[in-house]
Each structure stands twice: as C-alpha cells, then as structure tokens.
Design an enzyme around this catalytic site. Structure first.
Site, PDB file in Angstrom:
ATOM      1  N   HIS A  64      -8.925  12.580  13.949  1.00 26.38           N
ATOM      2  CA  HIS A  64      -9.720  11.657  13.132  1.00 26.38           C
ATOM      3  C   HIS A  64     -10.666  10.793  13.940  1.00 26.38           C
ATOM      4  O   HIS A  64     -11.467  10.062  13.375  1.00 26.38           O
ATOM      5  CB  HIS A  64      -8.788  10.770  12.299  1.00 26.38           C
ATOM      6  CG  HIS A  64      -7.909  11.542  11.393  1.00 26.38           C
ATOM      7  ND1 HIS A  64      -6.623  11.864  11.712  1.00 26.38           N
ATOM      8  CD2 HIS A  64      -8.156  12.132  10.196  1.00 26.38           C
ATOM      9  CE1 HIS A  64      -6.094  12.592  10.742  1.00 26.38           C
ATOM     10  NE2 HIS A  64      -7.004  12.779   9.813  1.00 26.38           N
ATOM     11  N   CYS A 186      -4.902  30.221  24.418  1.00 23.01           N
ATOM     12  CA  CYS A 186      -5.009  29.557  23.128  1.00 23.01           C
ATOM     13  C   CYS A 186      -5.994  30.330  22.254  1.00 23.01           C
ATOM     14  O   CYS A 186      -7.012  30.827  22.752  1.00 23.01           O
ATOM     15  CB  CYS A 186      -5.500  28.120  23.324  1.00 23.01           C
ATOM     16  SG  CYS A 186      -5.491  27.202  21.785  1.00 23.01           S
TER      17      CYS A 186
END
Ligand code: HEM
Ligand code: MTE
Length: 479
Positions: A64, A186
């Site tokens: 955020h 990843c």
C-alpha cells in the site's frame, strides 16, 4: 480549511459492515470505502480495518506504500476525524511487526523493506555457481517468524494413520540426509521488463530474483512414507499442501501446494531442508525447515514449514488461488478469473545477462568484450545451449556453459529430467570496430528444445509473472 464534516471515532466505529457501510480512517481522514471492498486486490481482508484505522494493517502490507493506492483512497474521503480522537489514535502507535526481522547484507538491492524483498546486483550473482546465502534473493510476504529449534514441530496430516509430529531432531536423525543443488526462481523474476511494456502489479524485480544453493534435509517422500503413505492408501489424494509459520494479521499462514506425484515420486527430489549451503538455513530463507521443490516456482518452496497436509484439493491459500497464475496479454483486472487458471508449478526456460550492465560504457581500448549470465529451466529440463548476439539478433554465437566455478571441477551431470540447477555461461567476442552502441541479447534452449520468446508483448500479463523473453542490454562504446 476543509469543507468536509468532522466525525468522532464513535461515529466511524458504527460503520463496520457492508450493510452499515465500511468506514476507515487514515492520517486523520475519514473514508467510506463500502464500494471499494469488492474491488480490493487484496480481497476481503480489507474488512478487518472496518470502523478503525488503516495504519496498523498497512504496516503489515507494504504493497500500500504506493502513490496509486493513496489516489484510490482519496476518492472515498467523506470527512475528517475529530482532533481529540486523532490524538488518541496517534498515542497508541502499533508495534512494528517487522521489528524482529534479521539483519541483511548491505549489497542487496531492496525492493520493499517490510516485508523484506531484495535481490543482489546481477554482476555479483554470476560471480559464483553456488549463490552465497547472504546474496540469495529474499522474497517474504510477511514478517519473519521467530522460531526455536527445540520447540519446533512439523505436523504431517491427512493420512489414515493419523497425525505425525516431528521435531527437528527427528527430521535430522530418523531420515537419511540428502543434498541437492537446486535453483530457486521467483515467478516475478524480470518483472521489470514487463513493466517497461505496460505497467503490471507486483514488485519490480530485475534479473536477480533467482539463486542457486545446495540444500540438505530429509526427502519429503521418506517422511510421507513414514506417515503411512503407501500405494493403495489414500487413493483420493492428489496434492500435498504446505503451511508456513509466518502469519498475517488474521493469523492466516503463508501456504501453497504441489501435485502429489511430484511430492512422492522417487525422482522428484523434494526436500524438507534444514541446511542451505552447508549451514543451518538462515532465518530469511526459512529457518529451521523449508520445502525445496526442484524445478518448481519459488512460491511453492514454503519457508518456516509448520504443516504438511496430504489432500484431494490444492491449498486454499491466497497465494495458491489468487496469485502466481498466468494470463493472456489481453486480460485486464476487470476480466481476470483466477479460479479458471491453473497455479504455476514448473517454470519455463529462462536466461539473463548479468555482465555487462544495461547502459554500461565500454572502453574501446579493450579489443574484446566478455558477456556473462545464467540460464535455467523448470521441471528438471537441462539447459543445453545459450545463444548470444552482440548485434541486436542479426548474428549469434554459442556461449560456454559451466556447472561449477571457474577453475574448479564442475558438478556431476544430473540424470536426465533431473537437472535442477542453473548453468552459468560466458562468451568473449571481438568488439565490432565501427559500432558506437551494441544491443546484446541472450536466449537459452532447454533439453525439450523449448526456447525463450523473442519479445515481451506476446507474453505480457497483468501480474507480470513468467517474464522470460530474450534478455537484452544496450552498451555504449567509447574510444
Ligand atoms: C493489495 C488498496 C486496505 C491487504 C492492494 C492493492 C491496492 C489496495 C490498490 C494492490 C496494490 C498493488 O499491487 O499495486 C487498498 C485500499 C485499502 C486497503 C485503498 C483501504 C481503503 C487493506 C487492508 C488490508 C489489505 C485493511 C489487510 C488487512 C492487502 C493485501 C494486498 C493488497 C494482502 C496484496 C494482494 C496481492 O498482492 O495480491 N490493496 N487496500 N488492504 N491489500 Fe489492500
Ligand atoms: N514461504 C513462506 N512461509 N512465506 C513466504 O512469504 N515466499 C515464497 C516462497 N516461500 C514465502 C515462502 C516465494 S513467493 C518465493 S519466490 C520463495 O519463498 C523465496 O525464497 P527465498 O526468500 O529463500 O529466496
């Protein structure tokens, strides 16, 4: 002077459900986010903050901490929190859930601090065939849990024999110790290249969210057999789920699953690892025990392993169901249907240039240029060739591959279909005398003759995963 009304905390607290409206506060502002709840990329968790402050929750989810998130929030502003209640709120500062995270090496390039996500500089990555743990990329979704090896227990559930509970000592002494060299990558490695084409959601990884380590531990297969798995038993079983001991604000753990055949197969080489590069696994990488699933996307290699469940279903975790899936280039956030897309398991063929760096200036007094990098493929497919071009793809040369450090004996060749480790590659070529700029490209070929796609747009996807187009860097030449 704002013209918006002033609300007390009591009034805000009344709005904590979809029926009564969902209000939250942030830095003294009051927001009615009722309409946003269904659109929230992080799902229903947003309701946990209903009627109260966002700050303690956003402290846990650094995602955020971006301008576009604040822009969304600002659309829902309905008022200000009264001064007195704001002061009370500020007096009860939440404790930092990341305060007990471990120290990290300063060379790492940090993507987010809380949770900690970082990768090494590319030129350091290709310096060693085995990536030192301190330089190995770190991808954490949550705070690193504080675990004690004496009280650590691993639960194995879902088999008719009942729950098997193992201490660390049990894992080390009751099962043979296996060591396997495995590359972890990843799913978001090289997301930066997708971002350049069109913005995607996720951490802006460069080329180094990948590393190669020697992992030691018990085989998952051996532990499942000890827990009572045998052919004919549990015929309903299709998946093996893993739960981490790292938890979010709701107490929900990180989780993932892999297909049963990968877990139980004699050639799957899945480990419950307690050592990384010959030492206890560092805290960032899953101390005291993590799953290592060779050939499979990093996300399924669950760290801080607390529980294993043999089951008919995949893990219900957010990271198995609502993330780490691939989509078509045309799919946007309004259409995306996570349910119908399969979870990523084996990864596609990959390679990248680590030296020279993009934008580097090369001095022409050197008559040759050395280009280096890594190459790897998922599913145990061995990289059989890496092609390198110094002229934007007009002509190609074959790079030299190695499975060990320079001047050292290479690792023994793996059996077919079990090539879990990357190869480092290098090529030294004469510099073209006239050129002022070079576009250097690499692309790898694996043992199934899979090749990397040449450009990003046809594989672009909204989450920026599986970014494996030809890797290109541009360098300038100076005399
Ligand atoms: C992700 C907005 C409250 C948990 C996101 C994203 C946005 C967003 C825009 C995607 C960010 C990106 O990937 O670039 C908001 C807004 C909120 C709010 C406007 C309040 C009005 C919360 C709360 C929680 C939460 C209270 C937890 C209790 C998450 C999680 C993700 C996320 C876990 C990551 C999802 C993923 O990576 O797939 N949020 N959020 N959010 N949010 Fe929120
Ligand atoms: N396991 C737990 N428990 N929590 C996590 O956040 N992150 C996953 C996986 N296992 C994660 C986890 C992801 S997305 C990746 S890519 C790898 O761990 C990263 O492993 P590393 O940090 O050891 O490089």
């Amino acid at each position: 002077g704002s013209l918006l009304p002033v609300f007390s905390q009591d009034e805000v607290t009344k709005h904590r459900s979809l029926e009564d409206g969902v209000w939250v506060t942030y830095k003294g502002g009051v927001y009615d986010i009722t309409e946003f709840v269904a659109m929230h990329p992080g799902g229903n968790k947003i309701l946990l903050a209903a009627g109260g402050a966002l700050e303690p929750f956003w402290a846990l989810y650094a995602v955020h901490d971006q301008e576009h998130v604040l822009e969304i929030l600002s659309e829902y502003k309905v008022g200000e929190l009264c001064e007195e209640d704001l002061k009370k709120q500020q007096a009860s500062k939440p404790s930092d859930p990341f305060s007990s995270d471990p120290e990290r090496h300063p060379v790492l390039q940090v993507n987010t601090l809380k949770p900690f996500n970082a990768e090494p500089p590319p030129e350091i990555l290709s310096d060693s065939y085995i990536t030192p743990s301190a330089f190995f990329f770190k991808r954490n979704h949550l705070p690193v849990p504080q675990l004690d090896q004496a009280s650590y227990r691993l639960q194995v559930e879902g088999l008719p024999q009942g729950v098997l509970s193992l201490s660390l000592e049990d894992l080390k002494t009751k099962f043979p110790k296996h060591t396997v060299t495995v590359t972890l990558q990843c799913a978001g490695n090289r997301r930066g290249d997708m971002n350049k084409v069109k913005p995607v959601k996720g951490l802006n990884w460069g080329v180094a969210a990948i590393g190669n380590a020697k992992w030691s531990g018990a085989r998952l297969r051996d532990v499942l057999l000890a827990a009572g798995f045998e052919p004919g038993v549990a015929q309903w079983a299709r998946h093996v789920q893993f739960e981490g001991l790292d938890k979010d604000v709701t107490g929900t753990s990180y989780g993932a699953s892999i297909p049963l055949n990968k877990a139980i197969g004699e050639e799957g080489d899945v480990l419950l690892a307690y050592e990384m590069n010959g030492e206890d696994i560092p805290r960032d990488h899953g101390y005291p025990v993590r799953v290592v699933v060779p050939g499979v996307v990093g996300a399924r290699n669950v760290k801080w392993l607390g529980k294993i469940v043999v089951s008919a279903e995949e893990s219900s975790s957010h990271w198995q169901q609502q993330d780490y899936k691939g989509f078509a280039p045309g799919t946007d956030w309004n259409q995306v249907d996570f349910e119908s897309a399969p979870a990523i398991q084996e990864l596609p063929v990959q390679s990248a240039i680590t030296v020279p760096a993009d934008g580097a200036v090369i001095h022409h007094s050197d008559e040759t240029l050395t280009v280096a990098g890594y190459a790897w493929s998922g599913g145990g497919r061995e990289v059989i060739r890496v092609d390198v071009s110094l002229d934007g793809g007009k002509t190609w040369q074959v790079a030299q591959l190695r499975s060990g450090d320079k001047g050292q004996a290479p690792e023994p060749s793996p059996p077919p279909g079990r090539a879990w480790a990357w190869k480092l590659w290098e090529i030294t070529a004469p510099l073209p005398p006239e050129a002022e700029e070079l576009e250097i490209i690499c692309k790898a070929v694996d043992s199934s003759y899979n090749v990397q796609p040449d450009t990003v747009p046809p594989i672009w996807n909204l989450r920026g995963l599986l970014s494996n187009a030809w890797h290109r860097v541009t360098v300038r030449l100076r005399r």
